[in-house]
Design an enzyme around this catalytic site. Sequence first.
Site, short mmCIF file in Angstrom:
data_model
loop_
_atom_site.label_atom_id
_atom_site.label_comp_id
_atom_site.label_asym_id
_atom_site.label_seq_id
_atom_site.Cartn_x
_atom_site.Cartn_y
_atom_site.Cartn_z
N LEU A 1 0.92 -1.16 0.03
CA LEU A 1 -0.11 -0.15 -0.01
C LEU A 1 0.97 1.13 -0.03
O LEU A 1 1.25 1.73 1.10
CB LEU A 1 -0.96 -0.05 1.20
N ASP A 2 1.10 1.87 -1.25
CA ASP A 2 1.94 2.89 -1.32
C ASP A 2 1.42 4.36 -0.83
O ASP A 2 0.34 4.51 -1.01
CB ASP A 2 2.22 3.16 -3.01
N ALA A 3 2.11 5.04 -0.01
CA ALA A 3 2.12 6.04 0.69
C ALA A 3 0.68 5.99 1.28
O ALA A 3 0.00 7.25 1.33
CB ALA A 3 2.01 7.25 -0.47
#
Length: 580
Positions: free
Chosen positions: A238-240
């Site tokens: 889960l990016d950023a």
Amino acid sequence: MATVIEALQQKLTQQLDCIYQGIDIDMQTSELAAQLIEIMRITEYCQVVEPFANHWSEKDIIMITYGDSILKSNEAPLTTLAKFIDSYFNCINGVHILPFFPYSSDDGFAVIDYSSVNEGLGSWADISAIASKRRLMADLVINHCSSRSLWFENFIKGEGVGHDYFFCAQPDDDLSQVVRPRTSPLLRPTETANGLKHVWCTFSHDQVDFDFSNPKVLQEFVTIIRQYLDAGVNIFRLDAVAFLWKIVGSKSINLAQTHEVVRLLRTLIEHAQHDAVIITETNIPNTQNLTYFGNANEAHAIYNFSLPPLLINTLITGSCLYLKRWLMSMPPAQDGTTYFNFIASHDGVGLRPAEGLLEEEEIKTLVDTMEMFGGKISCRTTETGEQKPYEMNIALFDALQGTTKGKDTWGLQRFLCAHSIMLALEGIPGIYIHSLLGTRNDYEKLANTSHNRSINRHRWDFDQITAELSNHASEHAQVLTEMTKLINLRTQQVAFSPNATQFTLHLGLQLFGFWRQSRNRKQSIFCISNISDQVMDLPISELNLIITETWTDLISGQEITDLTETIALQPYQTVWISNC
């Protein structure tokens, strides 16, 4: 089955109530829960969820790479990558392919279309082929998408899918508390069919942030997750994600709704595929990062962002004071969770995770040393308007070419020492492809892009790198040979299981050590590294080894026959002293 689905729908409804509390949405949360179950096809795939289950072992190693890190003429890069992995990385059972979708900037993290594979890389068939042989980790770029996406085009037109997906604020809103890692203006003025809008952009004006207060955005991402599961994705990064929920007048980072969204996604994913894993990418101070474990109901794993700056600091200063202090403070991950350890990646070495762990003077010395070794420093604007180093951009092999005194002849040994420490720590190791290949700073790419992160995003020509690896005297071949040896050793030791017991040893400041014990208590490994450029004596008697057992250094193969002896550890030498 009906009872399981009913219980799941009730749980999802409660989570959605928390997320959308105080927000007027156009349906009941129970109805939305039912729709999410349908999107994920859980009635078809529903699996029993065993609480606090560990879906990993000592055999899990994740290699991090771009889809086009290895290029060959007239061949799709993903096809080339698959062949290269099969030929040279058989010791690796997992692959994180960084965003492989059509994009407009940030080397893939400004996604134009989440449902397609970038034609310049290959196809979904190539992705599934890699997933058929190894655990596949993929990015869910959940905070923002490209300003060139169809969704944002529809936002500008004021109609169609995506026209209401993006978060807007006003220039006169109180945004003074907002925490973000960039110096560009937060709001992007955009002319739309509905007038001038100011779109929230945490990272860049080409990366426009989603508005998750609109349930349609959540539904869209659940649809994307289902597609990725169907393609063979087993691990979701889960990016950023820390920036996902925004509230004007707040810091808009780590908000309660963000944590609840992570919990909801875990609930959905584990019911659709029980062994699928969520990893949260939250490049923030250590104490904040730890909160993404929740009560073993949020992320299965969190990036151990404090490890890279602390370990590099240790090896360039010859003192493990700060690394040891941090390790002693880290709580053991409870079952159902684990750490994702890494010391190099496609991004630079973040400094925010070192805040509160390294003194300001230590950080300054670290930054100065990385600049001395050819690295670049990226800065952020603090709440007071100050420019502060945020990230060090440098290839790890170059970062460890010397100490604060300058470059020396111990670069390879120091580099291997860093990995011998990382591979032995509690958690799942993630190893950047360029660490396996000993890739140096790419100054040509840096000059071409003018982006600091490009220095550590080299693209190898297939024929060139295979020639280097065929030459046993080359630096690249030596790195891969030694790294493969360490990885193969690690994956054979049950005491290196990600959730096996770990205790920090006290052996002075030049010897960094910790003890791992398998969960069945049959194997113990004492992991000790000389992190200095001087020969250091290790008195075996201080380890209190059980005299009735046979002890061997797994790395050298040397049996320890006299438990009263002293071992002279060469500069940056590591021993893994095991009883079996």
